[in-house]
Design a protein around this motif. Sequence first.
Motif, PDB file in Angstrom:
ATOM      1  N   HIS A  63      47.228  30.656 115.815  1.00 51.03           N
ATOM      2  CA  HIS A  63      47.375  30.693 114.352  1.00 51.03           C
ATOM      3  C   HIS A  63      47.044  29.332 113.740  1.00 51.03           C
ATOM      4  O   HIS A  63      47.537  28.298 114.208  1.00 51.03           O
ATOM      5  CB  HIS A  63      48.825  31.047 113.966  1.00 51.03           C
ATOM      6  N   PHE A  64      46.238  29.365 112.670  1.00 56.08           N
ATOM      7  CA  PHE A  64      45.929  28.163 111.898  1.00 56.08           C
ATOM      8  C   PHE A  64      46.308  28.418 110.438  1.00 56.08           C
ATOM      9  O   PHE A  64      46.033  29.486 109.902  1.00 56.08           O
ATOM     10  CB  PHE A  64      44.426  27.837 111.976  1.00 56.08           C
ATOM     11  N   MET A  65      46.933  27.427 109.818  1.00 63.34           N
ATOM     12  CA  MET A  65      47.272  27.531 108.399  1.00 63.34           C
ATOM     13  C   MET A  65      46.107  26.997 107.573  1.00 63.34           C
ATOM     14  O   MET A  65      45.624  25.890 107.811  1.00 63.34           O
ATOM     15  CB  MET A  65      48.541  26.715 108.100  1.00 63.34           C
ATOM     16  N   ILE A  66      45.650  27.797 106.624  1.00 63.25           N
ATOM     17  CA  ILE A  66      44.517  27.411 105.789  1.00 63.25           C
ATOM     18  C   ILE A  66      44.982  27.169 104.354  1.00 63.25           C
ATOM     19  O   ILE A  66      45.550  28.061 103.705  1.00 63.25           O
ATOM     20  CB  ILE A  66      43.428  28.512 105.805  1.00 63.25           C
ATOM     21  N   ASP A  67      44.738  25.939 103.874  1.00 64.22           N
ATOM     22  CA  ASP A  67      45.062  25.554 102.482  1.00 64.22           C
ATOM     23  C   ASP A  67      46.510  25.885 102.100  1.00 64.22           C
ATOM     24  O   ASP A  67      46.791  26.198 100.929  1.00 64.22           O
ATOM     25  CB  ASP A  67      44.090  26.235 101.500  1.00 64.22           C
ATOM     26  N   ASP A  68      47.416  25.836 103.086  1.00 61.87           N
ATOM     27  CA  ASP A  68      48.841  26.157 102.859  1.00 61.87           C
ATOM     28  C   ASP A  68      49.025  27.526 102.214  1.00 61.87           C
ATOM     29  O   ASP A  68      50.021  27.786 101.536  1.00 61.87           O
ATOM     30  CB  ASP A  68      49.517  25.096 101.961  1.00 61.87           C
ATOM     31  N   ARG A  69      48.031  28.427 102.437  1.00 57.97           N
ATOM     32  CA  ARG A  69      48.062  29.703 101.711  1.00 57.97           C
ATOM     33  C   ARG A  69      47.979  30.910 102.630  1.00 57.97           C
ATOM     34  O   ARG A  69      48.670  31.897 102.426  1.00 57.97           O
ATOM     35  CB  ARG A  69      46.901  29.714 100.717  1.00 57.97           C
ATOM     36  N   SER A 188      33.949  33.834 100.628  1.00 51.31           N
ATOM     37  CA  SER A 188      34.182  34.573  99.388  1.00 51.31           C
ATOM     38  C   SER A 188      34.870  35.910  99.681  1.00 51.31           C
ATOM     39  O   SER A 188      35.812  36.317  98.978  1.00 51.31           O
ATOM     40  CB  SER A 188      32.831  34.797  98.688  1.00 51.31           C
ATOM     41  N   PHE A 189      34.429  36.580 100.743  1.00 51.95           N
ATOM     42  CA  PHE A 189      35.023  37.860 101.142  1.00 51.95           C
ATOM     43  C   PHE A 189      36.483  37.661 101.558  1.00 51.95           C
ATOM     44  O   PHE A 189      37.372  38.430 101.163  1.00 51.95           O
ATOM     45  CB  PHE A 189      34.207  38.447 102.302  1.00 51.95           C
ATOM     46  N   ILE A 190      36.733  36.613 102.352  1.00 52.67           N
ATOM     47  CA  ILE A 190      38.107  36.313 102.779  1.00 52.67           C
ATOM     48  C   ILE A 190      38.984  36.029 101.560  1.00 52.67           C
ATOM     49  O   ILE A 190      40.121  36.504 101.469  1.00 52.67           O
ATOM     50  CB  ILE A 190      38.133  35.115 103.762  1.00 52.67           C
ATOM     51  N   SER A 191      38.455  35.265 100.616  1.00 50.21           N
ATOM     52  CA  SER A 191      39.213  34.924  99.410  1.00 50.21           C
ATOM     53  C   SER A 191      39.635  36.185  98.649  1.00 50.21           C
ATOM     54  O   SER A 191      40.769  36.285  98.166  1.00 50.21           O
ATOM     55  CB  SER A 191      38.346  34.025  98.517  1.00 50.21           C
ATOM     56  N   GLU A 192      38.734  37.162  98.592  1.00 44.83           N
ATOM     57  CA  GLU A 192      39.057  38.437  97.931  1.00 44.83           C
ATOM     58  C   GLU A 192      40.182  39.164  98.672  1.00 44.83           C
ATOM     59  O   GLU A 192      41.105  39.696  98.050  1.00 44.83           O
ATOM     60  CB  GLU A 192      37.819  39.332  97.891  1.00 44.83           C
ATOM     61  N   LEU A 193      40.087  39.197 100.017  1.00 47.94           N
ATOM     62  CA  LEU A 193      41.125  39.869 100.818  1.00 47.94           C
ATOM     63  C   LEU A 193      42.489  39.215 100.609  1.00 47.94           C
ATOM     64  O   LEU A 193      43.505  39.894 100.451  1.00 47.94           O
ATOM     65  CB  LEU A 193      40.760  39.823 102.305  1.00 47.94           C
ATOM     66  N   VAL A 194      42.492  37.877 100.611  1.00 46.48           N
ATOM     67  CA  VAL A 194      43.752  37.139 100.444  1.00 46.48           C
ATOM     68  C   VAL A 194      44.332  37.393  99.048  1.00 46.48           C
ATOM     69  O   VAL A 194      45.532  37.649  98.892  1.00 46.48           O
ATOM     70  CB  VAL A 194      43.536  35.629 100.699  1.00 46.48           C
ATOM     71  N   SER A 195      43.483  37.353  98.042  1.00 47.27           N
ATOM     72  CA  SER A 195      43.945  37.581  96.658  1.00 47.27           C
ATOM     73  C   SER A 195      44.500  38.992  96.487  1.00 47.27           C
ATOM     74  O   SER A 195      45.534  39.190  95.826  1.00 47.27           O
ATOM     75  CB  SER A 195      42.796  37.361  95.669  1.00 47.27           C
ATOM     76  N   TYR A 197      45.824  40.864  98.833  1.00 48.23           N
ATOM     77  CA  TYR A 197      47.108  40.915  99.547  1.00 48.23           C
ATOM     78  C   TYR A 197      48.220  40.312  98.684  1.00 48.23           C
ATOM     79  O   TYR A 197      49.302  40.888  98.543  1.00 48.23           O
ATOM     80  CB  TYR A 197      46.989  40.163 100.873  1.00 48.23           C
ATOM     81  N   GLU A 198      47.939  39.157  98.092  1.00 51.17           N
ATOM     82  CA  GLU A 198      48.958  38.464  97.281  1.00 51.17           C
ATOM     83  C   GLU A 198      49.303  39.274  96.029  1.00 51.17           C
ATOM     84  O   GLU A 198      50.475  39.339  95.628  1.00 51.17           O
ATOM     85  CB  GLU A 198      48.440  37.074  96.898  1.00 51.17           C
ATOM     86  N   ALA A 199      48.293  39.920  95.440  1.00 52.42           N
ATOM     87  CA  ALA A 199      48.532  40.750  94.242  1.00 52.42           C
ATOM     88  C   ALA A 199      49.429  41.943  94.589  1.00 52.42           C
ATOM     89  O   ALA A 199      50.345  42.298  93.825  1.00 52.42           O
ATOM     90  CB  ALA A 199      47.203  41.227  93.669  1.00 52.42           C
ATOM     91  N   GLU A 200      49.186  42.539  95.756  1.00 47.89           N
ATOM     92  CA  GLU A 200      49.996  43.688  96.175  1.00 47.89           C
ATOM     93  C   GLU A 200      51.443  43.280  96.437  1.00 47.89           C
ATOM     94  O   GLU A 200      52.376  44.018  96.139  1.00 47.89           O
ATOM     95  CB  GLU A 200      49.404  44.327  97.444  1.00 47.89           C
ATOM     96  N   ARG A 201      51.624  42.084  96.992  1.00 52.09           N
ATOM     97  CA  ARG A 201      52.978  41.604  97.307  1.00 52.09           C
ATOM     98  C   ARG A 201      53.793  41.310  96.046  1.00 52.09           C
ATOM     99  O   ARG A 201      55.015  41.448  96.040  1.00 52.09           O
ATOM    100  CB  ARG A 201      52.916  40.316  98.151  1.00 52.09           C
ATOM    101  N   THR A 202      53.109  40.928  94.974  1.00 48.88           N
ATOM    102  CA  THR A 202      53.854  40.609  93.752  1.00 48.88           C
ATOM    103  C   THR A 202      54.135  41.845  92.910  1.00 48.88           C
ATOM    104  O   THR A 202      54.957  41.812  92.017  1.00 48.88           O
ATOM    105  CB  THR A 202      53.080  39.567  92.886  1.00 48.88           C
TER     106      THR A 202
END
Length: 203
Positions: A63-69, A188-195, A197-202
Amino acid sequence: MIRKAQFVVSNTDPTKCPKPDRAEIAFIGRSNVGKSSLINMLTGVKELAKTSQKPGKTQLVNHFMIDDRWYLVDLPGYGFAKVSKDRKEKWEQMISEYLTSRENLCGVFVLIDSRLEPQTIDLEFLNWCGEEDVPFVVAFTKADKQSKSQTDKNVRAFLNKLEDIFGDIPDYFVTSAEKHAGKDQVLSFISELVSEYEAERTN
């Protein structure tokens, strides 16, 4: 663009992975497919994932932490690594348990060597991902190692096989770690996936 990437933990036990409290993107592929080189290229950290000419270097879930995000996860390769049958079975069990049990896993990049004709082992793994509802995307590696026409031909042949299996063509990228090809598109694709995920969690 990734500004910060740091190693967090290595594991052989998926239950001991970090708390699943943020988006996670995993990378997996056959031994010697260029996984470490691609991870290092995407993160801009030369030695983040250890590269080796010897197949089977990655034997743990890293596991690697990326941009503390979000977490980037480097998984053991499947296929040719010269290890005992017993160890190979343990790897396979560890990988399948990780891929089917991590509820924060938003995407798995399955790496395919663009220099080769479609390999059964890759097609079988992707078929398994489909059956287990593992959210995969395909990344063709080493696109700079032969002519563009040869790369295009091999990519097309592989995608045709996937279309036969799934009825359509999944998301895919053509990359080169040396030439940085595909870097912006993948990030860019990863950024969309992360966003997402975060939107669903909130919500």
